[in-house]
Design a protein around this motif. Structure first.
Motif, PDB file in Angstrom:
ATOM      1  N   ALA A  57      36.139 -25.558   5.077  1.00 14.82           N
ATOM      2  CA  ALA A  57      36.852 -24.648   4.181  1.00 14.82           C
ATOM      3  C   ALA A  57      38.341 -24.613   4.515  1.00 14.82           C
ATOM      4  N   ASP A  58      38.660 -24.714   5.793  1.00 13.47           N
ATOM      5  CA  ASP A  58      40.046 -24.768   6.248  1.00 13.47           C
ATOM      6  C   ASP A  58      40.739 -26.013   5.690  1.00 13.47           C
ATOM      7  N   GLY A  59      40.116 -27.186   5.862  1.00  9.01           N
ATOM      8  CA  GLY A  59      40.693 -28.411   5.322  1.00  9.01           C
ATOM      9  C   GLY A  59      40.862 -28.354   3.817  1.00  9.01           C
ATOM     10  N   TYR A  60      39.867 -27.796   3.143  1.00  8.21           N
ATOM     11  CA  TYR A  60      39.915 -27.637   1.685  1.00  8.21           C
ATOM     12  C   TYR A  60      41.094 -26.760   1.279  1.00  8.21           C
ATOM     13  N   PHE A 424      48.854 -34.275   6.462  1.00 13.12           N
ATOM     14  CA  PHE A 424      48.522 -34.274   7.887  1.00 13.12           C
ATOM     15  C   PHE A 424      47.873 -32.936   8.230  1.00 13.12           C
ATOM     16  N   LEU A 425      46.574 -32.965   8.524  1.00 13.53           N
ATOM     17  CA  LEU A 425      45.825 -31.748   8.838  1.00 13.53           C
ATOM     18  C   LEU A 425      45.414 -31.797  10.297  1.00 13.53           C
ATOM     19  N   THR A 426      45.890 -30.822  11.071  1.00 15.05           N
ATOM     20  CA  THR A 426      45.623 -30.828  12.506  1.00 15.05           C
ATOM     21  C   THR A 426      45.433 -29.403  12.992  1.00 15.05           C
ATOM     22  N   PRO A 427      44.656 -29.194  14.050  1.00 17.60           N
ATOM     23  CA  PRO A 427      44.453 -27.839  14.567  1.00 17.60           C
ATOM     24  C   PRO A 427      45.594 -27.447  15.497  1.00 17.60           C
ATOM     25  N   GLY A 428      46.665 -26.924  14.931  1.00 17.15           N
ATOM     26  CA  GLY A 428      47.873 -26.678  15.714  1.00 17.15           C
ATOM     27  C   GLY A 428      47.782 -25.510  16.675  1.00 17.15           C
ATOM     28  N   GLY A 429      47.559 -24.315  16.148  1.00 25.61           N
ATOM     29  CA  GLY A 429      47.622 -23.124  16.971  1.00 25.61           C
ATOM     30  C   GLY A 429      46.507 -22.987  17.982  1.00 25.61           C
ATOM     31  N   VAL A 441      35.996 -33.514   5.513  1.00 26.96           N
ATOM     32  CA  VAL A 441      35.052 -33.313   4.410  1.00 26.96           C
ATOM     33  C   VAL A 441      35.643 -32.336   3.401  1.00 26.96           C
ATOM     34  N   GLY A 442      36.188 -31.230   3.888  1.00 28.85           N
ATOM     35  CA  GLY A 442      36.816 -30.270   2.987  1.00 28.85           C
ATOM     36  C   GLY A 442      37.976 -30.879   2.231  1.00 28.85           C
ATOM     37  N   ALA A 443      38.788 -31.687   2.926  1.00 29.11           N
ATOM     38  CA  ALA A 443      39.938 -32.310   2.288  1.00 29.11           C
ATOM     39  C   ALA A 443      39.516 -33.285   1.197  1.00 29.11           C
ATOM     40  N   LYS A 444      38.460 -34.050   1.453  1.00 29.98           N
ATOM     41  CA  LYS A 444      38.006 -35.033   0.464  1.00 29.98           C
ATOM     42  C   LYS A 444      37.380 -34.340  -0.745  1.00 29.98           C
ATOM     43  N   ILE A 445      36.677 -33.235  -0.516  1.00 31.90           N
ATOM     44  CA  ILE A 445      36.138 -32.476  -1.649  1.00 31.90           C
ATOM     45  C   ILE A 445      37.278 -31.922  -2.490  1.00 31.90           C
TER      46      ILE A 445
END
Length: 587
Positions: A57-60, A424-429, A441-445
């Protein structure tokens, strides 16, 4: 007119424009699942672990710039999701978590799976430290108002997750549909604060008068969809752009004004430019520890020696870690629009800094030469530099990249060009191990027409390999590149440098190294798995995977060498005081 709450929640979500809900079933939320089945607009993305749901859901949400929605069960379901929800919180990602709870008439009786050792009916409070607000809906007539508040709060100010905890009897209660009619008619978008013209003029004049100005940008620019305005502003005034990890790609990396990433894993030129700047305009960044070399002034930022101007949507970030010359609360897209307008008025012919552009170009070329041997090395296990270089060669400019933690995150931040903002999606914090695979998966959806590749370590992919079941079930053609060094490699290198051991950081034992074949695991899930056996095989394998109409896992063995560092991290003062060695190769 009367209807059950679960049906009305779905009606509200449809009116809100929700198209996907990520989650997992439980006896407390099946009423909502049954109602969701009737929706022609909303698809349920079924997962095998709630952490996967939250990260997906975060990536989405990052890709769509809309709120991600998670459905969870109580007890272990709620706690399984905490890591993903906390990750979204620290990266300012809007998310609404709807969780089932025990029936209201069982409060205090310790029913099945309830956590109530501290207080009755209080398990939702587990989320309080990291969500913007946690609601428990004690009465059915409150659900419409709370749900509407939840979305508004998640999306406004500094975005972030919220929790709506719903006892299972509330899902099944009947209410007057007029309660939902009222909130469905509410506005869907609030007008965000902009920058005052006078303040904008002060900022622009300061930048024009500065001898060594720098723009320092964070993930807030990407979240605000303000990259176009930022690029135009930087080009007009020839301002060098340094970025945090989360700000990578806010200005495409092939821009002649991009310095690179700051901090511990940043580049030497970037850290020098930010440290010696006379004025910095910081946009949408919180000056996090890794990005700021633990705030040691001799490494990355020498503030207040450098005058700092900062714009952020969140007032708590203004002046948090460094004192300000000017601080402004504003939406960055609106603020940059005003700054650009003022800059055109004050400097209609723009500003030229040819020497600066030449220095950036020379530094970029030197770093490329420095990596050249590793990028073409036939060594096996592969050099990470070659994995990153060939991945960039294969991918289209608008491909979406997700990373996890370790070499894939730090190496991409430092050496991998992001050519399209927001890809660019990364777990920063939170630097969450296990983020990259489900976020893809979320990003591709969210963007089915775009190539999505997840660069992830074997430690990170091993956190939640059940994401493969979701990808297969939903037909989501993500490519996972598992950079497999059979270790928690970054920590192994740190422990080896500081204590001359890799205890607890390398997988397996001396007589059983326990290498895991992730391609075989993929095939067990019914997903295509490719085990790369030589450096020469990697690039063709990636090309085949991208062309394949389905999810693919590429398992590539990688040597565990340290990511180069030019900044500082204060744990070195504790572990190895006085030493200069920070990370070493472990094999």
């Amino acid at each position: 007119m009367k209807d059950v709450v679960s049906n009305q929640i779905i009606r509200y979500l449809e009116a809100r424009g929700v198209e996907h809900i990520f989650g997992l079933c439980g006896h407390t939320n099946i009423a909502l699942l049954a109602a969701l089945e009737q929706s022609e607009q909303i698809a349920f993305v079924n997962v095998r672990h709630e952490q996967i749901a939250a990260h997906a859901a975060d990536g989405y949400a990052r890709v769509t710039k809309r709120t991600g929605v998670v459905l969870s069960h109580l007890g272990p379901g709620l706690t399984n999701a905490t890591t993903g929800v906390a990750n979204a919180a620290l990266d300012s990602i809007p998310m609404v978590v709807i969780a089932g709870d025990v029936p209201t008439h069982y409060f205090g009786k310790h029913p099945h799976q309830e956590v109530n050792l501290h207080a009755d009916a209080a398990q939702y409070e587990i989320y309080r430290p990291f969500v913007k607000r946690a609601w428990r809906v004690d009465q059915p007539h409150l659900i419409a108002e709370i749900l509407d508040k939840a979305f508004t709060l998640a999306e406004s100010g500094r975005p972030g997750p919220v929790l709506v905890d719903v006892p299972m009897d509330v899902f099944s209660a009947e209410i007057d549909t007029a309660l939902f009619d009222r909130v469905i008619g509410n506005t869907r978008a609030l007008v965000k604060p902009s920058l005052d013209e006078e303040v904008a003029e002060r900022i622009v004049r300061n930048l024009l008068e500065a001898e060594r100005p720098v723009l320092y940008v964070g993930g807030g620019v990407v979240a605000a969809d303000a990259s176009d305005e930022l690029v135009e502003f930087a080009e007009l005034l020839s301002l060098p752009v340094a970025h945090s990890l989360m700000g990578k790609g806010a200005v495409p990396d092939d821009s002649p004004l991009v310095l690179g990433m700051t901090g511990f894993w940043g580049t030497a030129l970037t850290n020098e430019q930010t440290r010696t700047a006379d004025r910095i305009l910081a946009l949408g960044t919180r000056f996090a520890e890794a990005d700021s070399s633990s705030w040691y002034p001799e490494y990355t930022f020498d503030i207040p020696g450098t005058k700092l101007m900062q714009i952020d949507i969140d007032p708590s970030e203004l002046g948090r870690n460094y004192p300000l010359e000017i601080g402004a609360i504003a939406d960055l897209k609106s603020a940059l629009t005003v700054l650009l307008r003022v800059a055109r008025r004050l400097a209609p012919d723009g500003v030229q800094r040819p020497e600066l552009r030449e220095r950036i170009a020379a530094d970029r070329a030197a770093r490329k030469r420095g990596n050249a041997d590793a990028q073409v090395s036939d060594a096996w296990p592969m050099r990470p530099e070659r994995i990153l270089s060939e991945t960039r060669e294969v991918l289209p400019a608008d491909a979406i990249i997700t990373t996890d933690v370790g070499w894939n995150k730090n190496g991409v931040g430092q050496q991998f060009d992001i050519l399209t903002p927001g890809t660019f999606l990364t777990p920063g914090g939170f630097a969450t191990m296990g983020f990259g695979a489900p976020a893809a998966v979320g990003a591709k959806i969210a963007q089915p027409g775009r190539v999505v590749v997840s660069l992830v370590g074997d430690g990170g992919f091993g956190q939640n390999p059940a994401v493969l079941a979701t990808a297969r079930e939903e037909g989501v053609p993500v490519v996972w590149v598992v950079m497999n060094n059979n270790a928690f490699g970054t920590i192994a290198g740190l422990e080896k440098a500081a204590f001359d051991t890799t205890y607890g950081t390398v997988f397996g034992k001396g007589d059983d190294p326990m290498y895991t074949d992730y391609a075989a695991i993929a095939r067990a899930y019914g997903v295509t798995g490719i085990k790369v056996e030589s450096a020469a095989e990697f690039k063709p394998a990636l090309e085949r995977a991208i062309a394949h109409d389905g999810p693919v896992v590429i398992d590539v063995s990688m040597v565990n060498v340290p990511t180069p560092t030019t900044g500082h991290w204060n744990i070195l003062d504790i572990y190895a005081p006085g030493e200069t060695v920070e990370h070493v190769a472990t094999h």
